[in-house]
Design a protein around this motif. Structure first.
Motif, PDB file in Angstrom:
ATOM      1  N   GLU A   1       7.150   2.094 -26.333  1.00 12.07           N
ATOM      2  CA  GLU A   1       5.732   2.017 -25.998  1.00 12.07           C
ATOM      3  C   GLU A   1       5.474   1.749 -24.522  1.00 12.07           C
ATOM      4  O   GLU A   1       4.360   1.920 -24.044  1.00 12.07           O
ATOM      5  N   TRP A   2       6.501   1.332 -23.773  1.00 13.12           N
ATOM      6  CA  TRP A   2       6.331   0.979 -22.365  1.00 13.12           C
ATOM      7  C   TRP A   2       6.663   2.166 -21.462  1.00 13.12           C
ATOM      8  O   TRP A   2       7.704   2.801 -21.605  1.00 13.12           O
ATOM      9  N   LEU A   3       5.775   2.434 -20.496  1.00 12.12           N
ATOM     10  CA  LEU A   3       6.031   3.413 -19.443  1.00 12.12           C
ATOM     11  C   LEU A   3       6.193   2.672 -18.120  1.00 12.12           C
ATOM     12  O   LEU A   3       5.294   1.940 -17.695  1.00 12.12           O
ATOM     13  N   GLY A   4       7.332   2.866 -17.477  1.00 11.74           N
ATOM     14  CA  GLY A   4       7.549   2.315 -16.143  1.00 11.74           C
ATOM     15  C   GLY A   4       7.298   3.377 -15.086  1.00 11.74           C
ATOM     16  O   GLY A   4       7.743   4.525 -15.221  1.00 11.74           O
ATOM     17  N   LEU A   5       6.580   3.003 -14.026  1.00 18.38           N
ATOM     18  CA  LEU A   5       6.276   3.911 -12.926  1.00 18.38           C
ATOM     19  C   LEU A   5       6.779   3.319 -11.618  1.00 18.38           C
ATOM     20  O   LEU A   5       6.418   2.197 -11.257  1.00 18.38           O
ATOM     21  N   GLU A   6       7.623   4.056 -10.934  1.00 20.31           N
ATOM     22  CA  GLU A   6       8.039   3.706  -9.571  1.00 20.31           C
ATOM     23  C   GLU A   6       7.426   4.754  -8.661  1.00 20.31           C
ATOM     24  O   GLU A   6       7.879   5.897  -8.599  1.00 20.31           O
ATOM     25  N   THR A   7       6.350   4.366  -7.970  1.00 22.80           N
ATOM     26  CA  THR A   7       5.431   5.329  -7.367  1.00 22.80           C
ATOM     27  C   THR A   7       5.368   5.193  -5.863  1.00 22.80           C
ATOM     28  O   THR A   7       5.337   4.081  -5.321  1.00 22.80           O
ATOM     29  N   ASN A   8       5.333   6.341  -5.173  1.00 23.44           N
ATOM     30  CA  ASN A   8       5.091   6.410  -3.736  1.00 23.44           C
ATOM     31  C   ASN A   8       3.941   7.364  -3.466  1.00 23.44           C
ATOM     32  O   ASN A   8       3.892   8.463  -4.041  1.00 23.44           O
TER      33      ASN A   8
ATOM     34  N   ASN B   1      -1.478   7.641 -10.009  1.00 19.91           N
ATOM     35  CA  ASN B   1      -2.239   7.798  -8.772  1.00 19.91           C
ATOM     36  C   ASN B   1      -3.094   6.587  -8.426  1.00 19.91           C
ATOM     37  O   ASN B   1      -3.609   6.503  -7.315  1.00 19.91           O
ATOM     38  N   GLY B   2      -3.204   5.626  -9.347  1.00 21.00           N
ATOM     39  CA  GLY B   2      -4.043   4.464  -9.060  1.00 21.00           C
ATOM     40  C   GLY B   2      -3.307   3.148  -9.000  1.00 21.00           C
ATOM     41  O   GLY B   2      -3.943   2.097  -8.849  1.00 21.00           O
ATOM     42  N   ILE B   3      -1.976   3.154  -9.096  1.00 20.43           N
ATOM     43  CA  ILE B   3      -1.261   1.878  -9.200  1.00 20.43           C
ATOM     44  C   ILE B   3      -0.774   1.339  -7.861  1.00 20.43           C
ATOM     45  O   ILE B   3      -0.393   0.176  -7.761  1.00 20.43           O
ATOM     46  N   ALA B   4      -0.800   2.170  -6.810  1.00 20.37           N
ATOM     47  CA  ALA B   4      -0.296   1.722  -5.506  1.00 20.37           C
ATOM     48  C   ALA B   4      -1.144   2.365  -4.417  1.00 20.37           C
ATOM     49  O   ALA B   4      -0.648   3.119  -3.580  1.00 20.37           O
ATOM     50  N   THR B   5      -2.447   2.080  -4.442  1.00 25.38           N
ATOM     51  CA  THR B   5      -3.378   2.764  -3.551  1.00 25.38           C
ATOM     52  C   THR B   5      -3.091   2.444  -2.083  1.00 25.38           C
ATOM     53  O   THR B   5      -2.768   1.306  -1.732  1.00 25.38           O
ATOM     54  N   ARG B   6      -3.225   3.463  -1.237  1.00 24.45           N
ATOM     55  CA  ARG B   6      -3.071   3.258   0.209  1.00 24.45           C
ATOM     56  C   ARG B   6      -4.342   2.670   0.827  1.00 24.45           C
ATOM     57  O   ARG B   6      -4.273   1.940   1.812  1.00 24.45           O
TER      58      ARG B   6
ATOM     59  N   PRO C   1       0.828  -1.206   0.000  1.00 28.29           N
ATOM     60  CA  PRO C   1       0.000   0.000   0.000  1.00 28.29           C
ATOM     61  C   PRO C   1       0.867   1.262   0.000  1.00 28.29           C
ATOM     62  O   PRO C   1       1.710   1.455   0.874  1.00 28.29           O
ATOM     63  N   GLY C   2       0.669   2.097  -0.992  1.00 29.87           N
ATOM     64  CA  GLY C   2       1.416   3.342  -1.086  1.00 29.87           C
ATOM     65  C   GLY C   2       2.734   3.244  -1.821  1.00 29.87           C
ATOM     66  O   GLY C   2       3.408   4.263  -2.020  1.00 29.87           O
ATOM     67  N   HIS C   3       3.115   2.060  -2.255  1.00 24.14           N
ATOM     68  CA  HIS C   3       4.363   1.912  -3.007  1.00 24.14           C
ATOM     69  C   HIS C   3       4.179   0.835  -4.073  1.00 24.14           C
ATOM     70  O   HIS C   3       3.682  -0.260  -3.775  1.00 24.14           O
ATOM     71  N   GLY C   4       4.583   1.158  -5.307  1.00 20.04           N
ATOM     72  CA  GLY C   4       4.441   0.166  -6.366  1.00 20.04           C
ATOM     73  C   GLY C   4       5.323   0.465  -7.552  1.00 20.04           C
ATOM     74  O   GLY C   4       5.744   1.608  -7.778  1.00 20.04           O
ATOM     75  N   ARG C   5       5.609  -0.593  -8.309  1.00 17.39           N
ATOM     76  CA  ARG C   5       6.395  -0.480  -9.539  1.00 17.39           C
ATOM     77  C   ARG C   5       5.664  -1.257 -10.619  1.00 17.39           C
ATOM     78  O   ARG C   5       5.423  -2.463 -10.470  1.00 17.39           O
ATOM     79  N   VAL C   6       5.295  -0.565 -11.687  1.00 16.46           N
ATOM     80  CA  VAL C   6       4.535  -1.206 -12.758  1.00 16.46           C
ATOM     81  C   VAL C   6       5.055  -0.741 -14.110  1.00 16.46           C
ATOM     82  O   VAL C   6       5.740   0.285 -14.232  1.00 16.46           O
ATOM     83  N   TRP C   7       4.692  -1.521 -15.126  1.00 20.01           N
ATOM     84  CA  TRP C   7       4.890  -1.133 -16.524  1.00 20.01           C
ATOM     85  C   TRP C   7       3.518  -1.043 -17.179  1.00 20.01           C
ATOM     86  O   TRP C   7       2.646  -1.886 -16.926  1.00 20.01           O
TER      87      TRP C   7
END
Length: 259
Positions: free
Chosen positions: A217-224, A186-191, A153-159
């Motif tokens: 074509e790929w976007l990587g997101l490392e999100t907090n 804002n929706g990939i690692a919901t708290r 929750p609150g941290h994620g890494r996606v493509w």
């Protein structure tokens, strides 16, 4: 269903398709494709091959209708090596989004190029993620999401990637295509899980900083994701393509308890 997110009607007018549908309300657009459309219009405005967009600041001024919109772009600050552009998305007699972009002169700085951000493992090391199970809406259904290990929750890494063109019959640049996915952060690692009985946490802006021109074509997101104690939150992401980190995004959130 249309294959693209928008159809061009000419004279700066675009029809939003169901692929643009938002997650909070079924009658609004998702900010991700909307920001991609504005980036496309900024890129097309008085193009200069010696300058590129380095920052785009989006202000979300209200609900973005899932309807026909008009985009108007103008020069705010012309210059030889630095330019500031502004664009607006208007619908139903009001402005839904306003964005400003800095275009900066490019030069060869490869000898000093460096970043402190570590590359993400590639999408081939990620597993498919069913984002539709958590979020409704046509936009979420339109994208492919792959999740890397270590999610919490609150941290994620996606493509992310999408098979759909932004505008029907138009080939977008890689930068525009990837900007059209960035608001998904804002929706990939919901708290907390979104929906009735929980909380809403929509963003009121999207700040995009690009220290490198992205490709592919790929976007990587490392999100907090941070939730404050007085009703305000922040989603911060490092942006990646297959060559490594290329920028960052910030989204300020309004936190609201749902009945």
């Amino acid at each position: 269903m249309a294959d693209s997110y928008y159809r061009s009607l000419g004279d700066g007018r675009f029809e939003a398709t169901l692929h643009s549908q938002g997650a909070w309300n079924d009658h609004e657009q998702h900010m991700a494709p909307a920001s991609g459309l504005l980036a496309h219009c900024l890129e097309q405005f008085q193009p200069r091959p010696d300058l590129r967009m380095a920052r785009i600041s989006y202000e979300i001024l209200g609900l973005i209708p899932l309807d026909t919109v008009e985009v108007v772009t103008r020069m705010v600050r012309p210059g030889k090596t630095i330019e500031l552009l502004e664009t607006e998305m208007n619908a139903n007699g009001r402005t839904a989004i306003r964005a400003r972009a800095w275009r900066l002169a490019t030069s060869d700085t490869a000898v000093i190029a460096a970043t402190g951000d570590e590359p993400l493992p590639g999408p081939d090391q990620a597993v498919p993620h069913d984002a539709v199970a958590e979020w409704p809406g046509g936009y979420i259904q339109s994208i492919e999401v792959r999740r890397l290990p270590g999610h919490s929750p609150g941290h994620g890494r996606v493509w992310l990637r999408t098979p759909h063109p932004l505008v029907e019959g138009v080939t977008s640049t890689d930068m525009v295509r990837l900007i059209g996915l960035m608001d998904t952060a804002n929706g990939i690692a919901t708290r907390v899980p979104p929906g009735p009985g929980s909380w809403a946490f929509p963003n009121v802006d999207l700040q995009v900083h690009l220290h490198r021109q992205p490709t592919g074509e790929w976007l990587g997101l490392e999100t907090n994701v941070t939730f404050g104690s007085d009703g305000i939150g922040l989603t911060s992401s490092v942006l990646h393509d297959l060559d490594g980190p290329f920028g960052r995004t910030e989204q300020i959130l309004t936190l609201r308890k749902l009945a």
